[in-house]
Design a protein around this motif. Sequence first.
Motif: not given
Length: 467
Positions: A393-419
């Motif tokens: 599951q940790a491996s899946l979480a590590l690769r979450a940045f490749a998911d379109p919904v997660i990638a879109s969220k990572l455009q924003w400052p707070l999600p970047q910090k949480k990442w």
Amino acid sequence: MAEASETALQGLQTFEDLVLDILAESGLPTDGILVELGERHVLMKSTAFALAKLPFEKRGQANYISKMIIAGSVGLFDAALNYLWDETVLELRKRVVNFDLQYFYEVAEKSDNKRKELKDEDDLPKLDDQKLLSGCREIGLISDIGFQELDLIRYMRNWASAAHPNQVQLDGLQLAHWLGACIKHAITLPYDQITAQVKKLLVKVKEKRLDDGAIKEISSFFVNLPPVQADPLASGFFGRYTDLTTGPETLDNIRRLWPELWNQVSDEARYNFGFRLGRFRANGDQEQADLARQLIDLVNGATYLPSEERAWEIDAALDELVDAHNNWNNFYNEPSIARRLQELVGQHGDVPEGLSRKYVLGVVEVFLTNGNGVAVNADPVYRDLITRFDPQQASLALRAFADPVIASKLQWPLPQKKWTELLGLIGSKLTGRTDRELFDAVQGSPGQPHLLAKDSGIKAQLKRFEA
């Protein structure tokens, strides 16, 4: 040209002075109400470039774009953004209706109970904007890049427009760029070849009983269909087959096509059909459960049925949690659902195999926040769930940045910090060599998190997991 520009500026200034004088005489606030003149002028000049890509025959119907430009010209950029999003939603709904409305509902609304309320075009407003965007992406009406662009406009509309109290400053170039994105991705984007073929296929399947030649032709189309396109189509077929109003000819067509399509469907989607069968039974929808079992038995898919009743409860809780997260009052609604999910997965984070990816991506999505703030009463639960991740599951979480919904969220400052926080929580759980190498590459990447999947080195490492 310079003279015309100067005349336009003078006209805007004269109008501004008139309006502010009226406000002042009425005892109303005037400071900070209107965007400064220079930014308005930039917007007016830049919109011409964006509108150049909008076909002339479509301009006469773009009422909200007119309102956007008028609002922007007088200095109300927050209202202009609101009108732009209204135009975007309107155009996406038109694309849905012109494609196949029933198919869209079957893919976009994951809850079988909620889907019962969606019958015709008038029900489209019952879907929130996030589901509208995600559903359009899943069935191919917008691209992954278009989804990110439009999702950013949706986010800004929620937190920086007249739709919500805010103190965010918008500028003319931003608004003009977002207008161009709306035109490019929501109004003028043509169907790709596969999406166009799916549209024709859906018409054939529900039009009349298909002969052997048509079945063979459609089946050959399935052969090279990747899961990202096969999964939504299978979900559409499954939803249509289990709809009690579907006619016998359509049922026959789906039965004959289902085995060939099944070969291209991902395990995650196959398990999901089993979970949906469990939900039908739990809700007392026995006729729909029987229809669902027919499709699963047709492809010897018994291994994809839930091994225990808990599975469909986890699946339903995940859908409910993500729904709450993407809606208003999420800070209030998320904690109780998160705690229920916490109870369902147990002390060891035990999740059925078929739900693992959906579970991990769902937990990561809510942990990253909606970009506006942290749900303080839910965040400790999310941290606890992440600490329960096993190495897979940790491996899946590590690769979450490749998911379109997660990638879109990572455009924003707070999600970047949480990442960054997420990486700290899962780092010690990654035991495989390829996982550790990817972890080091992700941490060492100088680029923005939402662009990680485009890094050539990281992209090559992701392919190793797919091999």
